[in-house]
Design a protein around this motif. Structure first.
Motif, PDB file in Angstrom:
ATOM      1  N   LEU A  94      -0.862  -5.128  13.102  1.00 37.37           N
ATOM      2  CA  LEU A  94       0.186  -3.633  13.102  1.00 37.37           C
ATOM      3  C   LEU A  94       0.707  -3.765  11.435  1.00 37.37           C
ATOM      4  N   GLN A  95       0.849  -4.867  11.469  1.00 40.65           N
ATOM      5  CA  GLN A  95       1.175  -5.377   9.473  1.00 40.65           C
ATOM      6  C   GLN A  95       1.029  -4.762   8.612  1.00 40.65           C
ATOM      7  N   SER A  96      -0.682  -5.186   8.800  1.00 37.49           N
ATOM      8  CA  SER A  96      -1.735  -4.760   8.420  1.00 37.49           C
ATOM      9  C   SER A  96      -1.840  -3.400   8.447  1.00 37.49           C
ATOM     10  N   HIS A  97      -1.417  -2.705   8.822  1.00 36.64           N
ATOM     11  CA  HIS A  97      -1.685  -0.550   9.046  1.00 36.64           C
ATOM     12  C   HIS A  97      -0.131  -0.635   8.346  1.00 36.64           C
ATOM     13  N   ALA A 156      -0.211   2.149   4.554  1.00 41.24           N
ATOM     14  CA  ALA A 156       0.549   3.046   4.498  1.00 41.24           C
ATOM     15  C   ALA A 156       1.867   2.821   3.681  1.00 41.24           C
ATOM     16  N   LYS A 157       2.088   1.787   3.615  1.00 35.29           N
ATOM     17  CA  LYS A 157       2.860   1.692   2.075  1.00 35.29           C
ATOM     18  C   LYS A 157       2.199   2.067   0.993  1.00 35.29           C
ATOM     19  N   ALA A 158       1.134   1.514   0.876  1.00 33.92           N
ATOM     20  CA  ALA A 158      -0.317   1.819  -0.189  1.00 33.92           C
ATOM     21  C   ALA A 158      -0.337   3.290  -0.252  1.00 33.92           C
ATOM     22  N   LEU A 159      -0.323   3.731   0.323  1.00 37.69           N
ATOM     23  CA  LEU A 159      -1.382   5.742   1.129  1.00 37.69           C
ATOM     24  C   LEU A 159       0.319   6.369   0.872  1.00 37.69           C
ATOM     25  N   GLN A 160       1.723   6.100   0.832  1.00 37.77           N
ATOM     26  CA  GLN A 160       3.125   6.654   0.221  1.00 37.77           C
ATOM     27  C   GLN A 160       2.991   6.729  -0.904  1.00 37.77           C
ATOM     28  N   ALA A 161       2.581   5.653  -1.722  1.00 36.10           N
ATOM     29  CA  ALA A 161       2.912   5.254  -3.064  1.00 36.10           C
ATOM     30  C   ALA A 161       1.557   6.581  -3.810  1.00 36.10           C
ATOM     31  N   LYS A 162       0.582   6.420  -3.147  1.00 36.61           N
ATOM     32  CA  LYS A 162      -0.610   7.558  -4.090  1.00 36.61           C
ATOM     33  C   LYS A 162      -0.307   8.467  -3.787  1.00 36.61           C
TER      34      LYS A 162
END
Length: 181
Positions: free
Chosen positions: A164-167, A171-177
């Protein structure tokens, strides 16, 4: 004959307690959900609803998004949360509790808002279903991993927490993109 409300409630409570007490254990002798600490039962419920929200939101992403990164993240979330959900459901059933099979009312509202979004879908999905939902879920699992009374529930939370921490990081990386665009 008229009964005062309190007297009627007591009579109904007494009448129901005999068969209920007899069913406090399953045929195999294992305890029911009534033997779970309320916080453990709440964890199972909240975790199931959160996972169901992740899956439903990610299915929406597969339908609505044209972004390959969003679709890849959504596919991974469906796969991972389905597997964890099945494990959680089996654990809950072994404790005599049947977890919810859909998101909470509030989460359904969040999914509805996501469904009617068009132009900003990807960023809203990444922010709400990706980051915000995983922040809440990580917090929920951290608490259960530390405080759950039932050792199997505690072990499940501890085992699931790293993914879940990896998710959340994904998700943070996806949001930045998707926010850059």
């Amino acid at each position: 004959m008229r009964y005062p409300v309190a007297g009627l409630a007591l009579a109904v409570s007494c009448a129901l307690s005999v068969p209920f007490a007899a069913s406090a254990q399953t045929m195999s002798g294992s305890p029911t959900a009534n033997h779970l600490a309320s916080a453990d039962k709440s964890f199972l419920e909240d975790a199931a609803q959160g996972g169901n929200t992740e899956i439903a939101g990610s299915k929406l992403a597969l339908e609505k998004s044209k972004n390959a990164d969003v679709k890849a993240f959504a596919t991974q979330m469906i796969k991972d949360h389905t597997a964890v959900g099945e494990e959680l459901a089996a654990l809950a059933r072994s404790k005599g509790y049947t977890p919810p099979t859909e998101p909470s009312l509030m989460q359904k509202g969040e999914l509805k808002a996501l469904d009617v979004t068009d132009d900003s879908f990807d960023s809203m999905y990444a922010r709400r279903i990706g980051v915000a939902a995983h922040e809440s879920t990580v917090e929920l699992f951290e608490k259960a991993a530390k405080d759950a009374k039932d050792p199997e529930i505690k072990a499940f939370a501890q085992k699931t927490l790293p993914s879940l921490q990896s998710h959340l990081e994904m998700a943070k990386a996806l949001q930045a993109k998707v926010t850059k665009k």
